[in-house]
Design an enzyme around this catalytic site. Structure first.
Site, PDB file in Angstrom:
ATOM      1  N   HIS A   1      11.565  37.214   6.630  1.00 28.73           N
ATOM      2  CA  HIS A   1      12.700  36.025   6.956  1.00 28.73           C
ATOM      3  C   HIS A   1      13.933  36.814   6.352  1.00 28.73           C
ATOM      4  O   HIS A   1      14.712  36.392   5.694  1.00 28.73           O
ATOM      5  CB  HIS A   1      12.369  34.670   6.089  1.00 28.73           C
TER       6      HIS A   1
ATOM      7  N   ARG B   1      13.027  30.020  14.296  1.00 33.63           N
ATOM      8  CA  ARG B   1      12.156  29.161  13.331  1.00 33.63           C
ATOM      9  C   ARG B   1      10.556  29.189  13.818  1.00 33.63           C
ATOM     10  O   ARG B   1      10.259  29.384  14.932  1.00 33.63           O
ATOM     11  CB  ARG B   1      12.311  27.592  13.671  1.00 33.63           C
TER      12      ARG B   1
END
Length: 309
Positions: free
Chosen positions: A272, A224
């Site tokens: 990502h 994250r």
């Protein structure tokens, strides 16, 4: 008939419709799967946190919300969500994450950027140590972290894992608690971040903790974005405390074009991609949980609301 609402962005429906229906059929479930139901008729919600469904109070007969993402930080605090919430633990996602992490750890371990990408006529040999002499630390020993830790251990790396609560993994030195975190960081020639985003983990890797790492350490973050204090990391890179950071997740995504990470010579940005939910295997996980719900069995991968994941 079991009514299942697919509550995700409309562009995901063509991707998921057939695999979900096939998974329900394989599980011998008679399901009406749609993107639109009267809320009071919904038995299960297949859910993405960026869905338009944000108020769960009308879904009075819903037995569970089955998240399509591993991360639940954008939904776990929703006070209208009073039914069970299951996060996605997808074997395809886990495999993908393991492959990405192992690939980038090996890239840093072998010095591939220097020895392959940046030779420019330089014949100087930079021979890496053997894996057994390279210390890798994984912060986070959930499904993803444990799988990555054990894969790296099998390759011969000296692997340390840290988690909030005590864990035990074969061939991995497992630590927990604040003292354990200090030790884990001090052993991290290469640090991999696989913690969830919670109040306790935001900015976990700050200036003080970056200073605990060996000088010239490398960081790999597919977990994250908010786990890292960005300003502290940039300073540590500029001062040579950290040699390189490979970052797949960020506070704002897509990463703004004017963000310093893009131009920094010691930062690798990936969009990502470390691990995406795999539609086929995720559909099978969803079907298994619906089957368990209909059979009166406990749901798999339930979120601990107090812990935030």
């Amino acid at each position: 008939m079991i009514n299942v609402l697919f509550a995700a962005k409309a562009e995901r429906w063509p991707e998921y419709e057939a695999p979900l229906k096939a998974a329900f059929e394989a599980a011998d479930l008679i399901v009406d799967l749609r993107m639109d139901f009267p809320p009071e008729e919904v038995d299960y919600i297949v859910y993405a946190p960026n869905s338009t469904v944000q108020d769960f109070s009308p879904y009075t007969r819903c037995k569970a919300v089955l998240n399509l993402w591993a991360g639940v930080e954008n939904v776990v605090g929703n006070t209208t969500l009073t039914m069970p919430l299951a996060r996605m633990v997808d074997p395809g996602m886990t495999q993908g994450m393991m492959e990405w992490v192992v690939g980038h750890v090996m890239r840093h371990h072998l010095g591939m950027d220097r020895n392959i990408l940046g030779q420019n006529g330089d014949w100087t040999a930079h021979v890496p140590p053997l894996a057994q002499d390279r210390r890798v630390t994984i912060l986070g020993l959930g499904e993803l972290g444990s799988t990555c830790a054990q894969a790296l251990a099998q390759l011969g790396f000296d692997v340390t894992g840290w988690s909030r609560s005590p864990k035990a993994l074969a061939d991995v030195t497992c630590l927990s608690g604040e003292a354990g975190l200090t030790e884990a960081l001090s052993r991290a020639d290469i640090l991999v971040l696989l913690l969830p985003k919670t109040v306790a983990t935001e900015n976990l890797l700050n200036a003080e903790r970056l200073a605990l790492m060996p000088q010239g350490a490398m960081i790999v973050n597919p977990g994250r974005g908010p786990l890292i204090d960005d300003d502290a990391l940039l300073a540590a890179l500029d001062h040579g405390q950290i040699a390189h950071a490979t970052l797949d997740v960020f506070r704002i995504e897509p990463l703004p074009l004017d963000h310093p990470y893009w131009a920094h010579p010691k930062v690798t940005v990936t969009p990502h991609i470390a691990s995406e939910t795999r539609v086929k295997t995720a559909s099978q996980v969803i079907a298994e949980n619906v089957q368990r719900g209909e059979s009166g069995l406990p749901f798999l991968h339930l979120v601990d609301r107090s812990a935030g994941y």
